[in-house]
Design a protein around this motif. Structure first.
Motif, PDB file in Angstrom:
ATOM      1  N   LEU A 242       0.865  -1.173   0.000  1.00  0.00           N
ATOM      2  CA  LEU A 242       0.000   0.000   0.000  1.00  0.00           C
ATOM      3  C   LEU A 242       0.903   1.225   0.000  1.00  0.00           C
ATOM      4  O   LEU A 242       1.554   1.534   1.002  1.00  0.00           O
ATOM      5  N   GLY A 243       0.982   1.894  -1.125  1.00  0.00           N
ATOM      6  CA  GLY A 243       1.839   3.060  -1.234  1.00  0.00           C
ATOM      7  C   GLY A 243       1.616   3.747  -2.559  1.00  0.00           C
ATOM      8  O   GLY A 243       0.875   3.271  -3.412  1.00  0.00           O
ATOM      9  N   ASN A 244       2.263   4.886  -2.697  1.00  0.00           N
ATOM     10  CA  ASN A 244       2.146   5.642  -3.935  1.00  0.00           C
ATOM     11  C   ASN A 244       3.359   5.351  -4.813  1.00  0.00           C
ATOM     12  O   ASN A 244       4.492   5.537  -4.379  1.00  0.00           O
ATOM     13  N   PRO A 245       3.160   4.865  -6.037  1.00  0.00           N
ATOM     14  CA  PRO A 245       4.303   4.496  -6.871  1.00  0.00           C
ATOM     15  C   PRO A 245       5.048   5.676  -7.486  1.00  0.00           C
ATOM     16  O   PRO A 245       5.993   5.464  -8.251  1.00  0.00           O
ATOM     17  N   HIS A 246       4.647   6.905  -7.170  1.00  0.00           N
ATOM     18  CA  HIS A 246       5.368   8.075  -7.679  1.00  0.00           C
ATOM     19  C   HIS A 246       6.608   8.290  -6.814  1.00  0.00           C
ATOM     20  O   HIS A 246       6.513   8.644  -5.640  1.00  0.00           O
ATOM     21  N   GLU A 247       7.768   8.099  -7.389  1.00  0.00           N
ATOM     22  CA  GLU A 247       9.035   8.123  -6.662  1.00  0.00           C
ATOM     23  C   GLU A 247       9.671   9.503  -6.725  1.00  0.00           C
ATOM     24  O   GLU A 247       9.738  10.117  -7.786  1.00  0.00           O
ATOM     25  N   LEU A 248      10.140   9.987  -5.570  1.00  0.00           N
ATOM     26  CA  LEU A 248      10.781  11.294  -5.484  1.00  0.00           C
ATOM     27  C   LEU A 248      12.058  11.181  -4.671  1.00  0.00           C
ATOM     28  O   LEU A 248      12.151  10.375  -3.735  1.00  0.00           O
ATOM     29  N   THR A 249      13.048  12.008  -4.993  1.00  0.00           N
ATOM     30  CA  THR A 249      14.227  12.063  -4.133  1.00  0.00           C
ATOM     31  C   THR A 249      13.875  12.838  -2.861  1.00  0.00           C
ATOM     32  O   THR A 249      12.961  13.677  -2.849  1.00  0.00           O
ATOM     33  N   VAL A 250      14.622  12.571  -1.816  1.00  0.00           N
ATOM     34  CA  VAL A 250      14.416  13.301  -0.566  1.00  0.00           C
ATOM     35  C   VAL A 250      14.684  14.792  -0.779  1.00  0.00           C
ATOM     36  O   VAL A 250      13.974  15.648  -0.227  1.00  0.00           O
ATOM     37  N   LEU A 251      15.666  15.112  -1.587  1.00  0.00           N
ATOM     38  CA  LEU A 251      15.952  16.523  -1.881  1.00  0.00           C
ATOM     39  C   LEU A 251      14.762  17.173  -2.576  1.00  0.00           C
ATOM     40  O   LEU A 251      14.380  18.311  -2.240  1.00  0.00           O
ATOM     41  N   ALA A 252      14.144  16.478  -3.532  1.00  0.00           N
ATOM     42  CA  ALA A 252      12.982  17.034  -4.229  1.00  0.00           C
ATOM     43  C   ALA A 252      11.820  17.244  -3.265  1.00  0.00           C
ATOM     44  O   ALA A 252      11.071  18.232  -3.373  1.00  0.00           O
TER      45      ALA A 252
END
Length: 320
Positions: A242-252
């Protein structure tokens, strides 16, 4: 889907996700008993529910036998420290919540022939060597590192839940929850979103660990709760991401928080955390297929809602 539930037990019901789950169950007409020892929970999370005629709070440690006053048709086991700051502070208690706590909650589900839902975590994948993470990936976990008290507690909880399903025919489901955010996260719990928000709103530098290129996927709490209810309303055993598959860097993510808050805070790099996963992103194909679930609230919608809540709860001087 939750209309079929007459009475639910939610361990960890005063926590961040637990309180949202209790609220949603009550809205759906379910009687709710929440059990919590308040080791990491905020009593304010459930304050609006205390006068609800269908809500009852038990101040209990789930690692001890739970003398549940009612019979239930669904048991949600969420009780556990969930942030590194908390499980570093409560290592043995975290292990017991995953072991004794899970066994006690399973015993109630077996007693009442109830559906049992375990809130596990993406941390069972450790610092993954497979990307994105699918449920058939076994993980890459340091079993004796500082994070292991949480990782291994959840891995054990999954093993116990699966064994009880096989040996005792208890109707169980396992949810692996990825990074969840939203209103009611404690500002001091040490996780990324509340830490960045607190820093941004107070004009302090946002402390990004390591290079900031490690990735996370952020799921708004309402979506996570919908996923837990979808799993509860099914007979699917899981585990299911259960999660969102949109991946982001921690910096972003830090930069997005600066943009939403209008903060002029700087970004400051600090040492990377031990065993910090380099990439974290769920494959939710199984959730789509088996539960008909996918997140609906993206970061552009969920983050302003979270910021608004933080500002109301922790009023500060206007940012300049």
């Amino acid at each position: 889907m939750t209309g079929r539930f007459e009475r639910a037990l939610v361990t960890g019901g005063a926590g961040f996700v637990g309180s949202h789950l209790c609220e949603r169950l009550l809205d759906d007409g379910t009687e709710v008993v929440a059990a919590d020892n308040f080791a990491t929970a905020d009593t304010g999370n459930i304050a609006p529910l205390l006068d609800h005629p269908a809500f009852r709070l038990l101040s209990r440690d789930v690692t001890l036998p739970i003398a549940a006053p009612s019979s239930f048709d669904v048991v949600f086991h969420l009780a556990s420290a969930a942030s590194p700051r908390d499980y570093f502070r409560l290592p043995l208690e975290t292990l017991r919540a995953g072991s004794y706590g899970t066994e006690n909650a399973l015993d109630i589900a077996e007693r009442d022939s109830a559906r049992f839902v375990l809130a596990s975590t993406s941390e069972v994948y450790g610092d993954p060597r497979e990307h994105p993470q699918r449920e058939d990936y076994w993980g890459h976990v340091n079993p004796i590192g500082p994070r292991s008290v949480y990782d291994e507690a959840k891995r054990y909880a999954e093993a116990l839940t699966a064994a009880v399903r096989r040996e005792r025919s208890v109707n169980t489901g396992i949810a692996r929850i990825f990074n969840t955010y939203g209103p009611r996260m404690r500002s001091d719990d040490g996780r990324m979103i509340p830490t960045f928000l607190t820093q941004a709103l107070s004009g302090e530098p946002l402390t990004v660990a390591g290079t900031g290129q490690q990735t996370r996927s952020l799921c708004y709490v309402e979506d996570t709760v919908r996923g837990l209810l979808a799993l509860a309303g099914s007979d699917f055993p899981g585990p299911v991401n259960l999660g969102n598959p949109h991946e982001l860097t921690v910096l972003a993510i830090a930069e997005e928080i600066l943009s939403v808050t209008g903060s002029s805070s700087a970004i400051e790099y600090i040492d990377a955390a031990v065993d910090d996963p380099a990439r974290r992103c769920p494959d939710i194909s199984l959730a789509r297929r088996e539960l008909g679930w996918a997140p609906e609230i993206d970061l552009a919608q969920g983050l302003p809602l979270t910021v608004d809540w933080y500002v109301r709860k922790n009023p500060l001087e206007p940012l300049h």
